[in-house]
Design a protein around this motif. Structure first.
Motif, PDB file in Angstrom:
ATOM      1  N   ILE A  14      89.340   7.712 141.052  1.00 54.09           N
ATOM      2  CA  ILE A  14      90.581   6.958 140.884  1.00 54.09           C
ATOM      3  C   ILE A  14      91.490   7.126 142.094  1.00 54.09           C
ATOM      4  CG2 ILE A  14      92.694   6.752 139.507  1.00 54.09           C
ATOM      5  CD1 ILE A  14      91.015   7.700 137.089  1.00 54.09           C
ATOM      6  N   ILE A  15      91.675   8.365 142.528  1.00 57.35           N
ATOM      7  CA  ILE A  15      92.608   8.643 143.623  1.00 57.35           C
ATOM      8  C   ILE A  15      92.090   8.089 144.948  1.00 57.35           C
ATOM      9  CG2 ILE A  15      93.667  10.503 144.965  1.00 57.35           C
ATOM     10  CD1 ILE A  15      93.854  12.123 142.423  1.00 57.35           C
ATOM     11  N   GLY A  16      90.782   8.181 145.184  1.00 52.93           N
ATOM     12  CA  GLY A  16      90.213   7.688 146.435  1.00 52.93           C
ATOM     13  C   GLY A  16      90.507   6.210 146.675  1.00 52.93           C
ATOM     14  N   PRO A  17      90.112   5.307 145.756  1.00 55.12           N
ATOM     15  CA  PRO A  17      90.431   3.891 145.952  1.00 55.12           C
ATOM     16  C   PRO A  17      91.929   3.606 146.016  1.00 55.12           C
ATOM     17  CG  PRO A  17      88.692   4.124 144.331  1.00 55.12           C
ATOM     18  CD  PRO A  17      89.192   5.506 144.627  1.00 55.12           C
ATOM     19  N   THR A  18      92.730   4.327 145.214  1.00 54.19           N
ATOM     20  CA  THR A  18      94.176   4.099 145.237  1.00 54.19           C
ATOM     21  C   THR A  18      94.750   4.397 146.624  1.00 54.19           C
ATOM     22  OG1 THR A  18      94.327   4.669 142.890  1.00 54.19           O
ATOM     23  CG2 THR A  18      96.358   4.708 144.148  1.00 54.19           C
ATOM     24  N   CYS A  19      94.347   5.522 147.202  1.00 53.15           N
ATOM     25  CA  CYS A  19      94.816   5.863 148.556  1.00 53.15           C
ATOM     26  C   CYS A  19      94.271   4.881 149.594  1.00 53.15           C
ATOM     27  CB  CYS A  19      94.398   7.292 148.898  1.00 53.15           C
ATOM     28  SG  CYS A  19      95.210   8.560 147.904  1.00 53.15           S
ATOM     29  N   LEU A  25      97.825  -1.425 152.669  1.00 55.18           N
ATOM     30  CA  LEU A  25      99.187  -1.944 152.547  1.00 55.18           C
ATOM     31  C   LEU A  25     100.111  -1.357 153.612  1.00 55.18           C
ATOM     32  CD1 LEU A  25      99.488  -1.835 148.658  1.00 55.18           C
ATOM     33  CD2 LEU A  25      99.241  -3.874 150.089  1.00 55.18           C
ATOM     34  N   PHE A  26      99.869  -0.097 153.976  1.00 55.13           N
ATOM     35  CA  PHE A  26     100.668   0.518 155.039  1.00 55.13           C
ATOM     36  C   PHE A  26     100.429  -0.194 156.376  1.00 55.13           C
ATOM     37  CE2 PHE A  26     101.353   3.746 158.361  1.00 55.13           C
ATOM     38  CZ  PHE A  26     102.670   4.077 158.085  1.00 55.13           C
ATOM     39  N   ALA A  27      99.178  -0.619 156.613  1.00 51.84           N
ATOM     40  CA  ALA A  27      98.882  -1.354 157.840  1.00 51.84           C
ATOM     41  C   ALA A  27      99.562  -2.723 157.859  1.00 51.84           C
ATOM     42  CB  ALA A  27      97.370  -1.522 157.990  1.00 51.84           C
ATOM     43  N   LEU A 176     104.053  -0.027 145.160  1.00 53.48           N
ATOM     44  CA  LEU A 176     104.788   0.745 144.152  1.00 53.48           C
ATOM     45  C   LEU A 176     103.926   1.010 142.921  1.00 53.48           C
ATOM     46  CD1 LEU A 176     108.282  -1.022 144.354  1.00 53.48           C
ATOM     47  CD2 LEU A 176     107.645   1.222 145.279  1.00 53.48           C
ATOM     48  N   VAL A 177     103.139   0.015 142.519  1.00 50.20           N
ATOM     49  CA  VAL A 177     102.244   0.182 141.363  1.00 50.20           C
ATOM     50  C   VAL A 177     101.209   1.268 141.644  1.00 50.20           C
ATOM     51  CG1 VAL A 177     100.417  -0.961 140.051  1.00 50.20           C
ATOM     52  CG2 VAL A 177     102.579  -2.140 140.435  1.00 50.20           C
ATOM     53  N   LEU A 178     100.637   1.247 142.836  1.00 50.53           N
ATOM     54  CA  LEU A 178      99.618   2.243 143.185  1.00 50.53           C
ATOM     55  C   LEU A 178     100.232   3.639 143.308  1.00 50.53           C
ATOM     56  CD1 LEU A 178      97.563   0.172 145.785  1.00 50.53           C
ATOM     57  CD2 LEU A 178      96.930   0.717 143.437  1.00 50.53           C
ATOM     58  N   CYS A 179     101.457   3.721 143.813  1.00 53.89           N
ATOM     59  CA  CYS A 179     102.140   5.021 143.839  1.00 53.89           C
ATOM     60  C   CYS A 179     102.357   5.542 142.425  1.00 53.89           C
ATOM     61  CB  CYS A 179     103.482   4.894 144.563  1.00 53.89           C
ATOM     62  SG  CYS A 179     103.360   4.731 146.359  1.00 53.89           S
ATOM     63  N   GLY A 180     102.624   4.626 141.482  1.00 48.63           N
ATOM     64  CA  GLY A 180     102.751   5.024 140.085  1.00 48.63           C
ATOM     65  C   GLY A 180     101.471   5.611 139.541  1.00 48.63           C
ATOM     66  N   VAL A 181     100.320   5.051 139.941  1.00 42.60           N
ATOM     67  CA  VAL A 181      99.024   5.604 139.517  1.00 42.60           C
ATOM     68  C   VAL A 181      98.865   7.034 140.023  1.00 42.60           C
ATOM     69  CG1 VAL A 181      96.510   5.374 139.736  1.00 42.60           C
ATOM     70  CG2 VAL A 181      97.918   3.342 139.378  1.00 42.60           C
ATOM     71  N   LEU A 182      99.206   7.260 141.283  1.00 41.91           N
ATOM     72  CA  LEU A 182      99.087   8.606 141.854  1.00 41.91           C
ATOM     73  C   LEU A 182     100.031   9.586 141.152  1.00 41.91           C
ATOM     74  CD1 LEU A 182      98.836   7.888 145.702  1.00 41.91           C
ATOM     75  CD2 LEU A 182      96.987   8.415 144.097  1.00 41.91           C
ATOM     76  N   ILE A 183     101.246   9.141 140.853  1.00 40.97           N
ATOM     77  CA  ILE A 183     102.221  10.012 140.186  1.00 40.97           C
ATOM     78  C   ILE A 183     101.723  10.397 138.794  1.00 40.97           C
ATOM     79  CG2 ILE A 183     104.533  10.093 139.184  1.00 40.97           C
ATOM     80  CD1 ILE A 183     105.452   8.364 141.581  1.00 40.97           C
ATOM     81  N   LEU A 184     101.168   9.449 138.064  1.00 48.80           N
ATOM     82  CA  LEU A 184     100.650   9.739 136.727  1.00 48.80           C
ATOM     83  C   LEU A 184      99.451  10.696 136.787  1.00 48.80           C
ATOM     84  CD1 LEU A 184     100.918   6.219 135.063  1.00 48.80           C
ATOM     85  CD2 LEU A 184     102.134   8.285 134.371  1.00 48.80           C
ATOM     86  N   GLN A 185      98.586  10.507 137.768  1.00 50.34           N
ATOM     87  CA  GLN A 185      97.441  11.404 137.894  1.00 50.34           C
ATOM     88  C   GLN A 185      97.898  12.816 138.269  1.00 50.34           C
ATOM     89  OE1 GLN A 185      94.031  10.666 137.232  1.00 50.34           O
ATOM     90  NE2 GLN A 185      95.132   8.963 136.277  1.00 50.34           N
ATOM     91  N   ALA A 186      98.898  12.904 139.136  1.00 46.83           N
ATOM     92  CA  ALA A 186      99.447  14.215 139.482  1.00 46.83           C
ATOM     93  C   ALA A 186     100.139  14.844 138.278  1.00 46.83           C
ATOM     94  CB  ALA A 186     100.430  14.078 140.652  1.00 46.83           C
ATOM     95  N   GLY A 187     100.848  14.035 137.491  1.00 43.80           N
ATOM     96  CA  GLY A 187     101.488  14.550 136.287  1.00 43.80           C
ATOM     97  C   GLY A 187     100.480  15.058 135.275  1.00 43.80           C
ATOM     98  N   GLN A 188      99.366  14.362 135.144  1.00 42.97           N
ATOM     99  CA  GLN A 188      98.312  14.823 134.237  1.00 42.97           C
ATOM    100  C   GLN A 188      97.744  16.171 134.693  1.00 42.97           C
ATOM    101  OE1 GLN A 188      94.636  12.655 134.312  1.00 42.97           O
ATOM    102  NE2 GLN A 188      94.237  13.028 132.147  1.00 42.97           N
ATOM    103  N   TRP A 189      97.492  16.283 135.987  1.00 44.22           N
ATOM    104  CA  TRP A 189      96.954  17.545 136.519  1.00 44.22           C
ATOM    105  C   TRP A 189      97.940  18.689 136.264  1.00 44.22           C
ATOM    106  CZ3 TRP A 189      99.212  20.487 140.425  1.00 44.22           C
ATOM    107  CH2 TRP A 189      98.462  21.598 140.847  1.00 44.22           C
ATOM    108  N   TYR A 190      99.228  18.430 136.501  1.00 44.68           N
ATOM    109  CA  TYR A 190     100.232  19.478 136.306  1.00 44.68           C
ATOM    110  C   TYR A 190     100.344  19.868 134.833  1.00 44.68           C
ATOM    111  CZ  TYR A 190     104.740  21.863 136.308  1.00 44.68           C
ATOM    112  OH  TYR A 190     105.748  22.780 136.127  1.00 44.68           O
ATOM    113  N   ALA A 191     100.364  18.859 133.952  1.00 45.86           N
ATOM    114  CA  ALA A 191     100.482  19.136 132.517  1.00 45.86           C
ATOM    115  C   ALA A 191      99.279  19.926 132.003  1.00 45.86           C
ATOM    116  CB  ALA A 191     100.627  17.822 131.748  1.00 45.86           C
ATOM    117  N   GLN A 192      98.094  19.555 132.436  1.00 39.12           N
ATOM    118  CA  GLN A 192      96.897  20.263 131.977  1.00 39.12           C
ATOM    119  C   GLN A 192      96.817  21.663 132.569  1.00 39.12           C
ATOM    120  OE1 GLN A 192      93.916  17.332 133.067  1.00 39.12           O
ATOM    121  NE2 GLN A 192      93.759  16.636 130.938  1.00 39.12           N
TER     122      GLN A 192
END
Length: 224
Positions: A14-19, A25-27, A176-192
């Motif tokens: 998930i994180i690989g394709p999102t990044c 988009l940065f380019a 912004l949507v893709l940054c939201g995906v990364l934030i949620l995945q990071a939040g899941q890792w932190y919560a677990q």
């Protein structure tokens, strides 16, 4: 060490394709920025005077338009790789949501919703916008190989500047949507991780109590 109930490989898918998409988009951001928010003079941007017949805003619209036409004319291999990467992200979500836990349903479910929103923006705005720019089909202009429902070969599109601004805004929304995906995945890792630490601490306290109880029982037997 990953927390219990996590799937590091699926998270990587998930994180690989999102990044990867954020990098694309940065380019594009140098083109989108001057179209949406700031339009410096040509001299300030390029260090020399540009075509005096072009207004600064028109110059940046032209740069963005030419860049988008070049992207849309790229070999089919490029779009195939892009679609494979999109599918890789979806595969990661399928793996994580197979027999999901409560954390998976909350974090991965929301992440998948954002990911699908990103795909929708890509198909509905970006792909359509690239075709519009390539065909110069602004303001209902005729596209060489396109036909409408009425069969007259016309697109129902807005003007050139507005079309390019919509494309730039779509890229920003997608980022912004893709940054939201990364934030949620990071939040899941932190919560677990916090949950695993709390369980480990509770197990440690329980073991200490059991040990103290055994030692107290052994001392009582010796006194008897």
């Amino acid at each position: 060490m990953p927390a219990k109930g996590t799937s590091p490989f699926a998270t990587f898918l998930i994180i690989g394709p999102t990044c990867f998409f954020l990098g694309i988009l940065f380019a594009l951001f140098p083109y989108d920025y001057h179209v949406l928010w700031s339009t410096p003079t040509a001299t300030a941007a390029f260090g020399h005077a540009a075509d005096p017949t072009l207004a600064p805003a028109d110059l940046y619209f032209l740069l963005q338009e030419n860049h988008l036409k070049f992207l849309h004319a790229s070999p089919p291999l490029i779009s195939r790789i892009l679609h494979i990467v999109i599918g890789t992200g979806l595969l990661g979500f399928i793996m994580k949501l197979y027999k999901p836990s409560e954390a998976n349903m909350l974090f991965d479910g929301a992440s998948l919703a954002l990911y699908m929103c990103g795909i929708t923006v890509y198909i509905a705005n970006i792909v359509k916008g690239l075709r519009t720019v390539t065909d110069d089909a602004y303001l209902g202009g005729v596209a060489p190989e396109a036909t409408s429902a009425a069969g007259d070969g016309e697109y129902d599109y807005i003007g050139r500047e507005d079309s390019l601004k919509v494309l730039a805004a779509s890229n920003t929304i997608l980022a912004l949507v893709l940054c939201g995906v990364l934030i949620l995945q990071a939040g899941q890792w932190y919560a677990q991780r916090k949950e695993a630490e709390e369980i480990e601490e509770m197990d440690k306290v329980r073991d200490e109590k059991k040990k103290a109880a055994k030692e107290g029982g052994a001392h009582g037997k010796k006194k008897q």
